[in-house]
Design a protein around this motif. Structure first.
Motif, PDB file in Angstrom:
ATOM      1  N   VAL A  77       0.792  -1.422   0.129  1.00 56.47           N
ATOM      2  CA  VAL A  77       0.050  -0.024  -0.163  1.00 56.47           C
ATOM      3  C   VAL A  77       0.907   1.267  -0.040  1.00 56.47           C
ATOM      4  N   ILE A  78       0.599   2.049  -0.892  1.00 56.80           N
ATOM      5  CA  ILE A  78       1.242   3.567  -0.993  1.00 56.80           C
ATOM      6  C   ILE A  78       0.448   4.543  -0.484  1.00 56.80           C
ATOM      7  N   SER A  79       0.665   5.172   0.602  1.00 59.00           N
ATOM      8  CA  SER A  79      -0.077   6.009   1.329  1.00 59.00           C
ATOM      9  C   SER A  79       0.290   7.568   0.829  1.00 59.00           C
ATOM     10  N   ILE A  80      -0.551   8.426   0.375  1.00 58.29           N
ATOM     11  CA  ILE A  80      -0.466   9.944   0.184  1.00 58.29           C
ATOM     12  C   ILE A  80      -1.398  10.522   1.251  1.00 58.29           C
ATOM     13  N   GLU A  81      -0.805  11.183   2.138  1.00 56.11           N
ATOM     14  CA  GLU A  81      -1.385  11.721   3.261  1.00 56.11           C
ATOM     15  C   GLU A  81      -1.268  13.147   3.370  1.00 56.11           C
ATOM     16  N   ASP A  82      -2.113  14.207   3.662  1.00 50.97           N
ATOM     17  CA  ASP A  82      -1.989  15.542   3.824  1.00 50.97           C
ATOM     18  C   ASP A  82      -2.491  16.015   4.945  1.00 50.97           C
ATOM     19  N   ASP A  83      -2.532  17.168   5.509  1.00 52.59           N
ATOM     20  CA  ASP A  83      -2.732  17.795   6.780  1.00 52.59           C
ATOM     21  C   ASP A  83      -4.088  18.584   6.657  1.00 52.59           C
ATOM     22  N   GLY A  84      -4.595  18.756   5.674  1.00 57.58           N
ATOM     23  CA  GLY A  84      -5.665  19.631   5.209  1.00 57.58           C
ATOM     24  C   GLY A  84      -7.253  19.347   5.954  1.00 57.58           C
ATOM     25  N   VAL A  85      -8.200  19.821   5.504  1.00 55.36           N
ATOM     26  CA  VAL A  85      -9.523  19.653   6.155  1.00 55.36           C
ATOM     27  C   VAL A  85      -9.955  18.258   5.877  1.00 55.36           C
ATOM     28  N   GLY A  86      -9.612  17.365   4.921  1.00 53.14           N
ATOM     29  CA  GLY A  86     -10.019  16.040   4.750  1.00 53.14           C
ATOM     30  C   GLY A  86     -11.234  15.993   3.902  1.00 53.14           C
ATOM     31  N   ILE A  87     -11.923  14.829   3.726  1.00 53.18           N
ATOM     32  CA  ILE A  87     -12.933  14.572   2.835  1.00 53.18           C
ATOM     33  C   ILE A  87     -14.241  14.103   3.712  1.00 53.18           C
ATOM     34  N   PRO A  88     -15.495  14.701   3.451  1.00 54.08           N
ATOM     35  CA  PRO A  88     -16.436  14.348   4.460  1.00 54.08           C
ATOM     36  C   PRO A  88     -16.920  12.617   3.890  1.00 54.08           C
ATOM     37  N   GLU A  89     -17.188  11.975   4.979  1.00 51.51           N
ATOM     38  CA  GLU A  89     -17.624  10.511   4.911  1.00 51.51           C
ATOM     39  C   GLU A  89     -18.546  10.275   3.485  1.00 51.51           C
TER      40      GLU A  89
END
Length: 481
Positions: A412-424
């Protein structure tokens, strides 16, 4: 039986299907691969000759030993019995042990009466008998193993769906020493007619065989060599060649007919070229029409002062620009899958992407050294879209971290940021067509690029804490170098 043999001798074997050959073989003891029916009688003659030789050697050995015993010679002449033992055990391995035991008992019956009850002579005779039985057992066992290996080779050789040739050195050049039914049919011959023919003469390019032979001499083996052969009627056949060295300066060649596959690939390539041209022309016409529409909307904005008309024209302009952006992005989707997939270093791809993008205030840290994935050449668009998506929609994004971890079912390659995210509620919708960067293909294109090599993507971040996209790579789709 004679009628079947006459029919077989007159029948052109290249005209028979393989099931027909097998059916005839069941009636007349036909070997697999299209051997003539008269081989059964030839094998019977060979067996009879061997039996005669074994019987003659047994008779000579016992006569010589009997004469020797009468003359008091007991040391040298018993060695003559090794000849029939070895011949019988080698030619008839399943009966070799019984034969050697019978011969050992026969020798004892002959020798013991001449020992006079002397212990040393009795032990000597018994020892020779034991050795006779042991030699027969060992030779029978080795002969059986050799025959099993030969039958295994013969089964693979004759029943392979690939054309197989044994090439041997000849006085005037390499020639075909043996071939199977498929190889002969590939060139339009029978197996018998191909024996002794020069292999170089079947290559369309006279230098192709020299190139192939040089590659074999250099590495000992050859795989996936594409070339063109000529059948007896002059028809060209495209084949995939594999080869390897054998003892005695021989070469084994396996040929797979890929003519149909190559024709299909050429037809598909021509069709794709036509579709690409049609797509290019359609996109150009659409772009020109949208450009003209935008100019007319701009003219209407200048001509009319009514606020209601302005609102209406601005809504039309927005729709027109959405169409314009989608037409531009479909250019990328049109090229998807046209070039062959290959192994790509992920770290290098990310570095190249970040060097082209403008990401003010955002740091991209990737920890994917030594990782390579088997992906479409458009893999860079995957990371480009994901980073742009973070920059435009993450709002508070200041860093993006790219890592990987190995799992039981792949990587698994993870691309992670520290923004507001995405609603469920939107986690699955963002990969649908029309959702993404400015109404374009966006993440839909990302998913399609990855799907070419069986990779998948999903969003697993926590709303309010940042987005995290996980790319799952199957076990055969990654390697650590």
């Amino acid at each position: 039986m004679r009628l079947i043999e006459d029919y077989a001798e007159s029948m052109p074997w290249s005209d028979l299907t393989r099931p027909e050959i097998r059916r005839i073989g069941c009636v007349a003891h036909l070997y697999p691969g299209g051997v003539s029916l008269t081989s059964y009688s030839r094998r019977s003659a060979i067996r009879d000759t061997r039996l005669l030789l074994v019987a003659a050697s047994v008779l000579v050995a016992f006569i010589a030993n009997a004469a020797g015993l009468l003359a008091g010679v007991t040391i040298v002449l018993p060695h003559l019995l090794y000849l029939p033992i070895v011949l019988a055990a080698y030619w008839f391995p399943r009966r070799g042990i019984l034969f050697s035991l019978a011969l050992a008992l026969g020798y004892l019956a002959l020798a013991l009466p001449f020992t006079g009850g002397e212990a040393g002579a009795v032990v000597s005779a018994l020892s020779r008998a034991v050795v006779f039985a042991a030699v027969g057992t060992v030779v029978s066992f080795l002969s059986l193993r050799l025959r099993e290996q030969e039958e295994r080779y013969r089964g693979i050789f004759d029943n392979s769906e690939a054309g197989t040739f044994i090439i041997a050195p000849g006085e005037s050049g390499p020639q075909i020493e043996e071939t199977n039914y498929v190889g002969a049919a590939l060139l339009g011959f029978t197996t018998k007619d191909l024996v002794g023919k020069h292999v170089a003469g079947f290559f369309e390019d006279p230098e192709a065989w020299e190139t192939l032979a040089a590659d074999i001499d250099r590495s000992g083996t050859l795989y996936d060599y594409e070339t063109v052969l000529l059948r007896i009627d002059g028809t060209a056949v495209q084949v995939l060649v594999s080869a390897g060295r054998l003892p005695g300066e021989r070469i084994v060649l396996t040929l797979v007919d890929i003519t149909a596959r190559k024709n299909a690939e050429d037809a598909l390539r021509r069709t794709n070229a036509k579709l690409n041209m049609l797509g290019h022309l359609t996109r150009s016409d659409l772009a020109a029409a949208v450009s003209g529409l935008l100019e007319r909307i701009a003219g209407g904005m200048r001509e009319f002062d009514d606020p209601g008309i302005h609102r209406y024209l601005r809504s039309l302009e927005e729709d027109a620009r959405v169409v314009q952006r989608r037409a531009e992005i479909t250019r990328d989707y049109q090229d998807l899958g046209l070039r062959p997939s290959g192994w790509q270093p992920v770290q290098k791809v990310i570095w190249e992407v970040t060097s082209r993008l403008v990401l003010p205030g955002i740091s991209v840290r990737s920890w994917v050294e030594r990782l390579e994935v088997f992906a479409d050449p458009m893999l860079d668009r995957v990371f480009s879209n994901l980073l742009e998506n973070a920059a435009r929609h993450g709002k508070t994004v200041s860093s993006v971290v790219i890592t990987y971890r190995i799992l039981d079912d792949g990587l698994v390659i993870s691309i992670e940021d520290d923004g507001v995210g995405i609603p469920e509620a939107e986690k699955e919708q963002i990969f649908d067509y029309g959702v993404g960067i400015e109404g374009g293909l966006g993440l839909f294109l990302v998913r399609e690029i990855l799907a070419i090599t069986n990779m998948t993507i999903r969003e697993t971040g926590t709303p309010g804490r940042g987005a995290r996209f996980e790319i799952h790579v199957p076990p055969a789709g990654y390697r650590i170098i």
